[in-house]
Design a protein around this motif. Structure first.
Motif, mmCIF file in Angstrom:
data_model
loop_
_atom_site.group_PDB
_atom_site.id
_atom_site.type_symbol
_atom_site.label_atom_id
_atom_site.label_comp_id
_atom_site.label_asym_id
_atom_site.label_seq_id
_atom_site.Cartn_x
_atom_site.Cartn_y
_atom_site.Cartn_z
ATOM 1 N N ASP A 129 47.916 27.187 35.468
ATOM 2 C CA ASP A 129 47.508 25.833 34.689
ATOM 3 C C ASP A 129 46.336 25.555 35.995
ATOM 4 O O ASP A 129 46.104 24.325 35.741
ATOM 5 C CB ASP A 129 48.531 25.021 34.423
ATOM 6 C CG ASP A 129 49.749 25.544 33.198
ATOM 7 O OD1 ASP A 129 48.985 25.517 32.074
ATOM 8 O OD2 ASP A 129 50.821 25.353 33.406
ATOM 9 N N VAL A 130 47.522 25.918 36.988
ATOM 10 C CA VAL A 130 45.693 25.128 38.154
ATOM 11 C C VAL A 130 44.910 25.789 38.184
ATOM 12 O O VAL A 130 44.117 24.825 38.224
ATOM 13 C CB VAL A 130 46.929 25.233 40.441
ATOM 14 C CG1 VAL A 130 45.860 25.101 41.013
ATOM 15 C CG2 VAL A 130 48.010 25.072 39.902
ATOM 16 N N LEU A 131 44.735 26.833 37.583
ATOM 17 C CA LEU A 131 42.985 27.942 37.828
ATOM 18 C C LEU A 131 42.371 26.800 36.423
ATOM 19 O O LEU A 131 41.243 26.808 36.624
ATOM 20 C CB LEU A 131 43.624 28.912 37.792
ATOM 21 C CG LEU A 131 42.218 30.309 37.683
ATOM 22 C CD1 LEU A 131 41.342 29.641 38.937
ATOM 23 C CD2 LEU A 131 42.684 31.536 37.152
ATOM 24 N N LEU A 132 43.122 26.931 35.845
ATOM 25 C CA LEU A 132 42.179 26.754 34.556
ATOM 26 C C LEU A 132 41.811 25.406 34.235
ATOM 27 O O LEU A 132 41.207 24.846 33.741
ATOM 28 C CB LEU A 132 42.601 26.743 33.340
ATOM 29 C CG LEU A 132 43.670 27.243 32.723
ATOM 30 C CD1 LEU A 132 44.467 27.763 31.111
ATOM 31 C CD2 LEU A 132 42.665 28.486 32.217
ATOM 32 N N ALA A 133 42.591 24.832 35.549
ATOM 33 C CA ALA A 133 41.976 22.790 36.034
ATOM 34 C C ALA A 133 40.760 22.602 37.332
ATOM 35 O O ALA A 133 40.363 21.946 37.590
ATOM 36 C CB ALA A 133 43.293 22.314 36.209
ATOM 37 N N ASP A 134 40.780 24.222 38.040
ATOM 38 C CA ASP A 134 40.405 23.769 39.135
ATOM 39 C C ASP A 134 38.834 24.047 38.814
ATOM 40 O O ASP A 134 37.939 24.820 37.896
ATOM 41 C CB ASP A 134 40.700 25.618 39.442
ATOM 42 C CG ASP A 134 40.171 25.591 41.221
ATOM 43 O OD1 ASP A 134 38.743 24.450 41.143
ATOM 44 O OD2 ASP A 134 39.994 26.853 41.099
ATOM 45 N N PRO A 140 37.801 24.021 33.004
ATOM 46 C CA PRO A 140 37.368 22.985 32.759
ATOM 47 C C PRO A 140 36.608 22.638 31.794
ATOM 48 O O PRO A 140 36.860 21.762 30.991
ATOM 49 C CB PRO A 140 37.240 22.088 33.955
ATOM 50 C CG PRO A 140 38.684 22.845 35.347
ATOM 51 C CD PRO A 140 37.281 24.029 34.426
ATOM 52 N N THR A 141 35.236 22.108 31.940
ATOM 53 C CA THR A 141 34.407 22.214 31.153
ATOM 54 C C THR A 141 34.273 23.118 29.634
ATOM 55 O O THR A 141 33.969 22.286 28.401
ATOM 56 C CB THR A 141 32.626 22.538 31.184
ATOM 57 O OG1 THR A 141 32.640 23.919 31.747
ATOM 58 C CG2 THR A 141 32.503 21.680 32.621
ATOM 59 N N PHE A 293 41.614 39.004 20.072
ATOM 60 C CA PHE A 293 40.690 38.018 21.916
ATOM 61 C C PHE A 293 41.628 38.863 23.137
ATOM 62 O O PHE A 293 42.677 39.789 22.674
ATOM 63 C CB PHE A 293 41.613 37.053 21.454
ATOM 64 C CG PHE A 293 43.120 36.088 21.221
ATOM 65 C CD1 PHE A 293 43.880 36.304 22.189
ATOM 66 C CD2 PHE A 293 43.261 36.216 20.090
ATOM 67 C CE1 PHE A 293 45.457 36.159 21.975
ATOM 68 C CE2 PHE A 293 44.391 35.294 20.472
ATOM 69 C CZ PHE A 293 45.723 35.898 21.601
ATOM 70 N N PHE A 294 39.970 39.199 23.806
ATOM 71 C CA PHE A 294 40.986 39.252 24.959
ATOM 72 C C PHE A 294 41.683 38.419 25.463
ATOM 73 O O PHE A 294 41.305 37.101 25.426
ATOM 74 C CB PHE A 294 39.595 40.109 25.682
ATOM 75 C CG PHE A 294 38.594 40.898 25.763
ATOM 76 C CD1 PHE A 294 38.860 41.932 25.442
ATOM 77 C CD2 PHE A 294 37.704 40.649 24.394
ATOM 78 C CE1 PHE A 294 38.313 43.237 25.314
ATOM 79 C CE2 PHE A 294 36.760 41.396 24.215
ATOM 80 C CZ PHE A 294 36.744 42.561 24.852
ATOM 81 N N VAL A 295 42.613 38.897 26.678
ATOM 82 C CA VAL A 295 43.513 37.626 27.463
ATOM 83 C C VAL A 295 43.125 38.076 29.096
ATOM 84 O O VAL A 295 43.420 39.150 29.351
ATOM 85 C CB VAL A 295 45.020 38.101 27.524
ATOM 86 C CG1 VAL A 295 45.536 37.033 27.417
ATOM 87 C CG2 VAL A 295 45.234 37.996 25.708
ATOM 88 N N GLY A 296 43.081 36.546 29.734
ATOM 89 C CA GLY A 296 42.397 36.380 30.693
ATOM 90 C C GLY A 296 41.303 36.553 30.971
ATOM 91 O O GLY A 296 40.627 36.580 32.637
ATOM 92 N N THR A 297 40.243 36.360 29.843
ATOM 93 C CA THR A 297 38.933 36.137 30.592
ATOM 94 C C THR A 297 38.106 35.249 30.068
ATOM 95 O O THR A 297 38.848 34.418 30.099
ATOM 96 C CB THR A 297 38.094 37.766 28.833
ATOM 97 O OG1 THR A 297 38.082 37.319 28.036
ATOM 98 C CG2 THR A 297 38.120 39.115 29.778
ATOM 99 N N SER A 298 37.069 35.098 30.870
ATOM 100 C CA SER A 298 36.515 33.841 31.211
ATOM 101 C C SER A 298 35.751 33.252 29.656
ATOM 102 O O SER A 298 35.185 34.420 29.163
ATOM 103 C CB SER A 298 35.757 33.603 32.168
ATOM 104 O OG SER A 298 34.565 34.200 32.488
ATOM 105 N N PRO A 299 35.305 32.612 29.654
ATOM 106 C CA PRO A 299 34.605 31.455 28.645
ATOM 107 C C PRO A 299 33.640 32.026 28.950
ATOM 108 O O PRO A 299 32.641 33.485 27.201
ATOM 109 C CB PRO A 299 34.724 30.271 28.921
ATOM 110 C CG PRO A 299 35.616 29.399 29.028
ATOM 111 C CD PRO A 299 35.996 30.979 29.989
#
Length: 358
Positions: A129-134, A140-141, A293-299
């Motif tokens: 969660d920290v990473l997803l909010a970084d 975040p965008t 879906f892929f898991v862990g990949t970036s948007p």
């Protein structure tokens, strides 16, 4: 008729056509020397990056500024090299140590029972969660865009200015990544667009964010590539049952599952390195019979891979290889007005029916 007379006639015809086109552009506006310049309403039409959204592009905007969406023939080897390169340079990809995939019970798209008592994605600790909010990442965008849509696919959508600003912030974030820079170079080198990042932004906007009607002749603009693929949507049928359409992104899945808005029912298949799943779940009173879906990949990784496949192999299977594993990315596209838009994506793969977690 002599060859000389025929050539003379053809010369006259070409001249008439060219003259008519020049007269049309003179009367209705042209993007000559105006590509991606700010709005200037002293002209009858515009050539800026937002003219498609507003609907006031000049007639030659697509050929003169964006470039043709029909590129060269891309070989299987070139696709493999591209897919592996964006995988290797996906610095925002989440390390597998930050989450556990609890596959639990195996199911099929035809079953109705719940084969999973627990969640699919479990964070190892709060670091996920920290990473997803970084804000040093693109997450975040991306997450800010997920609540911009109504789940009901029959509900008319709108893109108010504040949501377009959120889309622009997302683009600003992903356009700086190596993944999108490699994608830009690949598309330019293969003739799919002009060598201008603003042209790239235009293609991303067309394929992912411009709205289109669900039915060919419907007047309401109720869907977009981003909504269908990244967010998911629901459709209530005449029989009153509701199904989930699209929904091919792991961040959206994780966010909704963590909030208690999604109930995971079990896996159809999965593969590892890279992590990819095909699962069944309930969401917003609807059933997703099969969502992969892929898991862990970036948007940006997902968007880059799906964009390239939609342009290189539209409405066909797009074969790619990552870490020696073979995948087929099936994209469907539709043309609304003058632009090609993504309508769906389906990652296909050979999986396992093992019930171990990873």
């Amino acid at each position: 008729m002599s060859v000389m007379k025929l050539c003379a006639i053809l010369f006259v015809v070409v001249g008439i056509v060219a003259g008519a086109q020049a007269l049309f552009l003179l009367r209705h506006g042209t993007c000559a020397n105006r590509c991606f310049t700010p709005n200037d309403y002293t002209f009858s039409c515009q050539c800026d990056a937002d003219c498609e959204t507003i609907g006031n592009c000049c007639g030659d905007f697509w050929t003169r500024c964006r470039g043709s969406e029909y590129g060269l023939v891309v070989t299987p080897k070139e696709l493999i090299t591209f897919a592996q390169s964006i995988w290797d340079n996906d610095v925002n990809r989440v390390d597998g140590s930050l989450y556990t995939l609890n596959y639990q019970g195996m199911t099929t798209g035809k079953e109705t029972g719940d084969g999973a008592a627990g969640k699919l994605i479990t964070p190892a600790d709060n670091q996920l969660d920290v990473l997803l909010a970084d804000h040093n990442t693109t997450y975040p965008t991306f997450i800010h865009l997920l609540d911009n849509y109504a789940a009901n696919v029959q509900h008319a959508e709108h893109r108010p200015s504040h949501e377009i600003q959120e889309e622009n912030k997302f683009w600003d974030a992903i356009s700086k990544t190596k993944v999108m820079q490699l994608t830009f170079r690949f598309l330019v080198d293969n003739g799919f667009m002009k060598s201008d990042m603003k042209a790239f932004r235009t293609i991303i906007n067309e394929m992912w964010f411009e709205l289109y009607p669900v039915q060919n002749h419907a007047s309401a603009l109720s869907d977009s590539g981003f909504e269908h693929i990244m967010v998911g949507e629901t459709l209530t049928h005449k029989t009153s049952n509701t199904t989930v359409r699209g929904f091919h992104n792991w961040v959206q899945f994780y966010q909704e599952e963590k909030a208690g808005k999604l109930d995971y029912d079990g896996f159809i298949k999965y593969a590892q390195n890279p992590d990819i799943v095909d699962v069944r779940f309930n969401w917003k009173n609807g059933i997703a019979k099969s969502s992969s879906f892929f898991v862990g990949t970036s948007p940006e990784f997902d968007m880059a891979l799906y964009t390239v496949c939609a342009l290189v192999h539209p409405n066909k299977n797009c074969p790619v290889t990552i870490n020696g594993k073979h995948f087929g990315i099936l994209t469907t596209t539709a043309r609304h007005q003058q632009i090609q838009q993504l309508t769906s994506v389906k990652p296909n793969f050979k999986g396992t029916n093992s019930t171990a977690s990873t």
